[in-house]
Design a protein around this motif. Structure first.
Motif, short mmCIF file in Angstrom:
data_model
loop_
_atom_site.label_atom_id
_atom_site.label_comp_id
_atom_site.label_asym_id
_atom_site.label_seq_id
_atom_site.Cartn_x
_atom_site.Cartn_y
_atom_site.Cartn_z
N THR A 367 -4.16 -59.81 89.47
CA THR A 367 -3.26 -60.48 88.52
C THR A 367 -3.29 -59.79 87.15
O THR A 367 -2.25 -59.66 86.50
N ALA A 368 -4.46 -59.32 86.73
CA ALA A 368 -4.54 -58.61 85.46
C ALA A 368 -3.74 -57.31 85.51
O ALA A 368 -3.05 -56.95 84.54
N VAL A 369 -3.78 -56.62 86.64
CA VAL A 369 -3.03 -55.37 86.79
C VAL A 369 -1.53 -55.64 86.75
O VAL A 369 -0.76 -54.92 86.10
N VAL A 370 -1.08 -56.70 87.45
CA VAL A 370 0.35 -57.04 87.46
C VAL A 370 0.83 -57.35 86.04
O VAL A 370 1.88 -56.87 85.60
N LEU A 371 0.06 -58.14 85.30
CA LEU A 371 0.44 -58.46 83.92
C LEU A 371 0.44 -57.22 83.04
O LEU A 371 1.31 -57.05 82.18
N ALA A 372 -0.53 -56.33 83.27
CA ALA A 372 -0.59 -55.09 82.48
C ALA A 372 0.64 -54.22 82.74
O ALA A 372 1.18 -53.59 81.82
N ILE A 373 1.11 -54.20 83.98
CA ILE A 373 2.31 -53.42 84.31
C ILE A 373 3.53 -53.98 83.58
O ILE A 373 4.37 -53.23 83.07
N LEU A 374 3.62 -55.31 83.51
CA LEU A 374 4.76 -55.93 82.82
C LEU A 374 4.78 -55.58 81.33
O LEU A 374 5.85 -55.54 80.72
N THR A 375 3.62 -55.33 80.75
CA THR A 375 3.58 -55.00 79.31
C THR A 375 4.30 -53.69 79.01
O THR A 375 4.66 -53.44 77.86
N LEU A 376 4.51 -52.84 80.02
CA LEU A 376 5.20 -51.57 79.79
C LEU A 376 6.63 -51.78 79.30
O LEU A 376 7.21 -50.91 78.67
N GLY A 377 7.18 -52.97 79.59
CA GLY A 377 8.54 -53.25 79.12
C GLY A 377 8.64 -53.40 77.62
O GLY A 377 9.75 -53.44 77.08
N LEU A 378 7.50 -53.47 76.91
CA LEU A 378 7.53 -53.60 75.45
C LEU A 378 8.25 -52.44 74.78
O LEU A 378 8.76 -52.59 73.66
#
Length: 703
Positions: A367-378
């Motif tokens: 779950t931490a990895v999935v959330l970290a991937i979403l941060t790339l949209g910043l």
């Protein structure tokens, strides 16, 4: 205490609150009377645009905000069109609030458009909206191929006032309907939904009367954005607190034969978490008082008052209603006194807890990895000042009119940058300003009546040794290019020796607002994090747990913004986000997101004292999973109601909070936090005594 006495006290409390509601209720529909939506009113007093605004008062008898009436005929303006514009101008002059004399219609160089600058008295305040509506009624709209629009700063303000007028009606109605539907689905009872909805309405009425009185006394400045957020925040947070209390009350009804005894135990168990949650949100919101923008400083107390009123109502009025309703309030699923384990009623979440126990480390890592991937949209976020054409989600008259102006006139016509300088340096400052790329024209304000554009070599009006110059920009006054020109213009005129130049105007207000918003982010965000850390440390009596909880919420916040950036750009087609968006999103997402971790971890700690840490994590997840998820859905849905207001900034904020809350409740609180706490075990309470006691207990159990 006897059951009869407890019931009488509950009835007395309910009656007292109904009296308060009767007095406070009417104020909920009157907040628009004390709201203001003028950006200049929210600037810091030391901003250059604010100083320019003050100097403007010395050069004019009355401050004005221009409405720009534009006539366009692509085949060329005819004599009949000119006669119509002149006739309209004569009628404009008769409208109360319009200052005369009006300048004559200004033709465009290409002969396809006319423009009339209508100065509206700034003292009209919110009544500027009705003045602009009268101007629009006079023009009669499009006819025989001639399009007519009322734009400019006054037109834009009128459209904003019209949007925010929907807060007292459609927004409140949509919020109520959303909460009602969700409560019916959650409780599946034709009775129980009435109690939290009635309590939420009471909270809103109580908050409204305090906000109204403070705004009326000019203690806080209320705007439409803060008013809309107050509505959804009170109903969303209030329903959350109600769900938590009712869920605990239902548990205790299985253990007590009398409703008042069950409520007493439920209140003692749920109130600390509710108070800690509400207190965290209140303190986080009050951190906005550190803002340099008056709009942010106003939102903090307004929203904090809403949460404080909600806490008071939900911990007094709602429990009294539930005691009076007793078990019948839950009909047809009335809880019986059967001493049942509360986990039995939460079969789904018991299974989720078992899944977490079997796969704790893979769950929190994935779950931490999935959330970290979403941060790339910043990288796609693009915080900026939204232009007028990007401000609304639908077409408005002011947007259409500004586009006509952009096609046929220097786009900054009607909203010039104002430059104040000394009489001795006025000519040099004008020459320097004219040389700035993006400045179409620079002329002085003259001493005589303004019946048209000032002559280039006219005698300037001199007040206290100062001269006012008007610099018309080539680009729309709210565009990125105009803001870059404004910054370059300031640099250029500030370098003129002895000029003591001050640059203001519509574009300058946007620039100074954007700069202040960036400063606020750098100051307020760290303070909010420190405040939340202190509250969590006191509540959980540990240091490691608060650090981990804040880390998970920050990860969730970054992931939410990353996902929203992709949605805004590639799905909604928005050009970016307003400069105020990151701070507002942070305050609401982090303060509200930490709420659910407080609800979970306070129960986990309570269960850990009795069962041990790992067993406590599973028990806490099982009994709070359903209610916290329901609370998250309610809050997400209520903030989604902001989408009924056709303003991009509110649609973006509502979407971000909704998505962020769902990520918090479904992923972070349901999987990431419990899996992480289970994997760490008793050390999660370090350095508290519970860490050592549970460590020894689990070591013995393992032995």
């Amino acid at each position: 205490m006897s059951g009869r006495r407890a019931t009488l006290i509950a009835v007395a409390v309910v009656l007292a609150w109904l009296v308060i509601g009767g007095v406070a209720g009417p104020y909920a529909g009157r907040l628009s009377e004390v709201a203001t939506n003028d950006n200049a009113a929210f600037l810091p007093t030391d901003a250059e645009a604010t100083r320019a605004q003050d100097l403007t008062g010395d050069f004019v008898d009355r401050q004005t905000i221009p409405a720009l009436v534009v006539y366009e005929r692509p085949s060329g303006i005819t004599d009949a069109d000119r006669q119509r514009a002149s006739a309209d101008a004569a009628r404009f002059a008769q409208v109360p609030g319009v200052l005369t004399p009006l300048p004559p219609p200004i033709p465009s160089e290409d002969g396809q458009a006319l423009q009339i600058v209508v100065p509206v008295d700034d003292a009209e305040g919110e009544e500027i909206g009705s003045v602009v509506e009268q101007l629009r009624d006079i023009t009669g709209g499009d006819r025989d191929g001639l399009t007519v629009d009322v734009a400019g700063p006054a037109g834009l303000l009128a459209d904003l006032i019209k949007v925010f007028s929907a807060i007292d009606g459609p927004l409140l109605l949509v919020t109520l309907v959303v909460v009602l539907i969700i409560l019916l689905v959650v409780y599946r009872s034709p009775v129980l939904w009435i109690f939290p909805l009635l309590a939420a309405g009471m909270s809103y009425a109580l908050a409204s009367v305090f906000v109204y009185l403070l705004a009326d006394a000019d203690v806080v400045k209320l705007n439409g954005q803060a008013q809309g957020i107050l509505t959804v925040l009170v109903f969303g947070a209030g329903t959350d607190y109600a769900l938590l209390l009712i869920a605990r009350y239902r548990e205790e009804l299985h253990r007590h034969d009398r409703p008042w005894a069950a409520m007493r135990t439920a209140w003692k168990g749920a109130a600390p978490a509710i108070i800690a949650s509400g207190g965290t949100v209140i303190v986080s919101l009050l951190c906005l008082l550190l803002s340099s923008l008056n709009s942010n400083r106003a939102l903090g107390p307004v929203a904090a008052i809403g949460i404080a009123a909600t806490l008071l109502v939900m911990l007094t009025f709602l429990p009294s209603l539930l005691v009076i309703g007793g078990r019948w309030a839950f009909w047809p699923r009335r809880p019986r006194e059967d001493q049942a384990d509360p986990r039995i009623e939460h079969g789904i979440w018991s299974r989720v807890a078992g899944f977490v126990a079997r796969h704790a480390r893979p769950i929190w890592l994935s779950t931490a990895v999935v959330l970290a991937i979403l941060t790339l949209g910043l990288t796609q976020l693009g915080a900026t000042t939204l232009g007028q054409s990007d401000l609304f989600t639908q077409r408005t008259d002011s947007v259409d009119g500004q586009e006509v102006i952009n096609r046929h006139f220097p786009a900054g016509t009607g909203s010039p940058a104002t430059i104040f300088t000394t009489e001795q340096t006025a000519r040099q400052v004008a020459q320097v300003a004219q040389g700035v790329p993006g400045v179409a024209d620079v002329r002085p304000l003259t001493a005589g009546p303004q019946t048209g554009p000032p002559e280039e070599n006219a005698t300037p009006k001199i007040v206290d040794g100062r001269v006012q110059l008007e610099a018309t920009l080539a680009d729309p006054p709210d565009s990125d290019r105009a803001e870059r020109t404004l910054r370059e213009l300031r640099v250029a005129v500030h370098q003129v020796p002895g000029a003591d130049a001050v640059v203001g105007g519509f574009t300058a207000i946007n620039v100074d607002t954007s700069d202040a918003a960036k400063r606020d982010q750098n100051v307020i965000i760290p303070v909010v994090l420190v405040v939340i850390a202190v509250v969590l440390a006191l509540l959980l009596r540990a240091l490691l747990a608060p650090v981990l909880l804040i880390a998970t919420v920050l990860l969730s916040f970054a992931a939410t913004l990353g996902l929203c950036a992709l949605l805004f750009r590639h799905v909604f087609g928005f050009p970016g986000v307003d400069s105020s968006f990151p701070l507002f999103a942070f305050v609401f997402l982090v303060a509200l997101g930490i709420d659910y971790n407080i609800f979970l971890m306070s129960r986990v700690r309570e269960e850990s004292v009795k069962r041990g840490t790992r067993a406590g994590v599973l028990a806490g997840l099982a009994v709070t999973g359903g209610v916290i998820t329901s609370a998250g859905i309610v809050l997400a849905a209520t903030f989604s109601a902001l989408a009924v207001l056709p303003l991009v900034v509110l649609v973006e904020l509502g979407t971000a909070v909704a998505i962020g809350v769902l990520i918090d409740t479904i992923i972070v609180r349901s999987l990431l936090v419990p899996a992480l706490a289970y994997d760490i075990g008793p050390k999660i309470w370090w350095p508290g005594r519970l860490s050592r006691a549970n460590g020894e207990r689990e070591a013995r159990d393992a032995g």
